[in-house]
Write an enzyme that holds these catalytic residues in place. Structure first.
Site, PDB file in Angstrom:
ATOM      1  N   ASP A   1       1.524  41.470  -9.225  1.00 22.85           N
ATOM      2  CA  ASP A   1       2.698  41.853  -8.445  1.00 22.85           C
ATOM      3  C   ASP A   1       2.269  42.803  -7.339  1.00 22.85           C
ATOM      4  OD1 ASP A   1       5.953  41.710  -9.284  1.00 22.85           O
ATOM      5  OD2 ASP A   1       5.414  43.226  -7.798  1.00 22.85           O
TER       6      ASP A   1
ATOM      7  N   ASN B   1       5.677  32.596  -9.631  1.00 21.05           N
ATOM      8  CA  ASN B   1       7.069  33.021  -9.648  1.00 21.05           C
ATOM      9  C   ASN B   1       7.464  33.892  -8.462  1.00 21.05           C
ATOM     10  OD1 ASN B   1       9.689  33.995 -11.048  1.00 21.05           O
ATOM     11  ND2 ASN B   1       8.500  35.889 -10.828  1.00 21.05           N
TER      12      ASN B   1
ATOM     13  N   TYR C   1      14.656  29.706   3.143  1.00 14.09           N
ATOM     14  CA  TYR C   1      14.539  29.708   1.688  1.00 14.09           C
ATOM     15  C   TYR C   1      14.758  28.305   1.124  1.00 14.09           C
ATOM     16  CZ  TYR C   1      15.165  31.163  -3.174  1.00 14.09           C
ATOM     17  OH  TYR C   1      15.031  31.312  -4.528  1.00 14.09           O
TER      18      TYR C   1
ATOM     19  N   LYS D   1      11.994  25.889  -0.918  1.00 15.57           N
ATOM     20  CA  LYS D   1      12.181  25.412  -2.290  1.00 15.57           C
ATOM     21  C   LYS D   1      12.223  23.885  -2.365  1.00 15.57           C
ATOM     22  CE  LYS D   1      12.161  29.500  -4.059  1.00 15.57           C
ATOM     23  NZ  LYS D   1      10.984  29.942  -4.838  1.00 15.57           N
TER      24      LYS D   1
ATOM     25  N   THR E   1      19.692  39.994 -11.980  1.00 13.83           N
ATOM     26  CA  THR E   1      18.493  40.822 -11.891  1.00 13.83           C
ATOM     27  C   THR E   1      18.847  42.127 -11.186  1.00 13.83           C
ATOM     28  OG1 THR E   1      17.848  39.925  -9.735  1.00 13.83           O
ATOM     29  CG2 THR E   1      17.028  38.775 -11.702  1.00 13.83           C
TER      30      THR E   1
END
Length: 250
Positions: free
Chosen positions: A39, A90, A156, A160, A191
Site C-alpha cells: 500500500d 485491489n 473510472y 474497469k 468503507t
C-alpha cells in the site's frame, strides 16, 4: 472451523492497508496464508501487519502506477516468503464527478494509470513468478461499473471495463501454465473512504440502488475473493464475479 485453504501459501494484496484490501488480507491470514500488505500508506499497512502478526505478513510501500515498483514488489514477496501462490490487485482510485469533455488530461491519465495500467504492471511480474512454480491464482478487483455506466465517471468506468477484458485475455494466455485469473465486481461498499466523502442521505440513496437495500461490507467482498484464490475454485478462470447485492439485476 475455517478451512485452511492457504496453509503454506503466500501472496500479495495491493491497496491492503484499509477497506476491501484489509478485509482480504485478514481473511487470507485467517485461512493460513502469508500476505505482503502492499500500500502507498505505509503507516496504515504496518498497523495492519502488527494486528495480523509479523509471522504472517510483510509490508511493502507501493505506488501501483510505477512499473519498477511492481517488479520490486514481486521480488520482495519471493525474497520474504520464497514463493508466490496468489495475488489480489485491489488498489484503485476514483475521481471527482464531471462530464467526459470536462475531465482534465492529467486526471484522466491518473485514473487510467492507477486503476488499469497498474494491473498490467502487476500481472506482468506476478505471472512469470507463478508460472515458474507451476501455477497460482490472481484476482483483479473490478467493479459493477465494469459492466454498466455511471454518469460523470468516464475514466473510472473505462478502466474497469478494460480491466475485465484484460483479465479474460490473461486467463486464456496462461491457462495451460496452471494459472487461474478472475475479476471481482463489488457493488458499492461501506468503507471509511466512502463514509468520509458522502452524507448519510447520499449513502442511503446509494444503498437503495441495490436489491438488498444496503451497501456491501468489505468482508463480503473478501469471502468471494478468497474463494476464487482457493482450490475450491479450481475450475474457475476468466470470469467476472459481481458481488453487488442485486445491483445489476435491477
Amino acid at each position: 472451523m475455517k478451512m485452511m485453504d492457504f496453509k503454506d501459501k503466500a501472496g500479495i494484496v495491493t491497496g491492503a492497508a484499509s477497506g476491501i484490501g484489509a478485509a482480504i488480507a485478514r481473511e487470507l491470514v485467517a485461512q493460513g496464508g502469508r500476505v505482503v500488505i502492499a500500500d502507498f500508506d505505509e503507516e496504515a499497512a504496518r498497523a495492519l501487519s502488527n494486528e495480523l502478526g509479523a509471522e504472517h505478513t510483510a509490508v511493502f510501500r507501493l505506488d501501483v502506477s510505477d512499473p519498477v515498483a511492481n517488479e520490486a514488489l514481486v521480488a520482495f514477496a519471493l525474497g520474504t516468503f520464497d514463493r508466490l501462490d496468489f495475488a489480489v490487485n485491489n488498489a484503485g482510485i476514483g475521481a471527482p464527478s464531471m462530464k467526459l469533455a470536462d475531465i482534465p488530461l492529467d486526471s484522466w491519465s491518473r485514473v487510467i494509470d492507477v486503476d488499469l495500467n497498474s494491473v498490467f504492471y502487476a500481472m506482468k511480474y506476478q505471472i512469470p513468478a507463478m508460472v515458474e512454480r507451476g501455477g497460482g491464482a490472481i484476482v483483479n478487483m473490478a467493479s459493477i461499473l465494469g459492466a454498466v455506466g455511471w454518469a460523470g465517471s468516464a475514466a473510472y468506468v473505462t478502466s474497469k471495463h478494460a480491466l475485465l477484458g484484460m483479465t479474460k485475455v490473461a486467463a486464456l494466455d496462461y491457462a495451460d501454465a496452471g494459472l487461474r485469473i478472475n475479476a471481482v465486481g463489488p457493488g458499492f461498499v461501506s468503507t471509511p473512504a466512502l463514509e468520509k466523502t458522502m452524507t448519510s442521505s447520499e449513502i442511503a440513496s446509494l444503498a437503495g440502488k441495490h436489491a438488498l437495500n444496503r451497501l456491501a461490507r468489505p468482508e463480503e467482498i473478501a469471502m468471494v475473493t478468497s474463494f476464487l484464490l482457493s482450490e475450491r475454485a479450481s475450475f474457475v478462470t476468466g470470469t467476472y464475479y459481481p458481488v453487488d447485492g442485486g445491483y445489476l439485476a435491477i
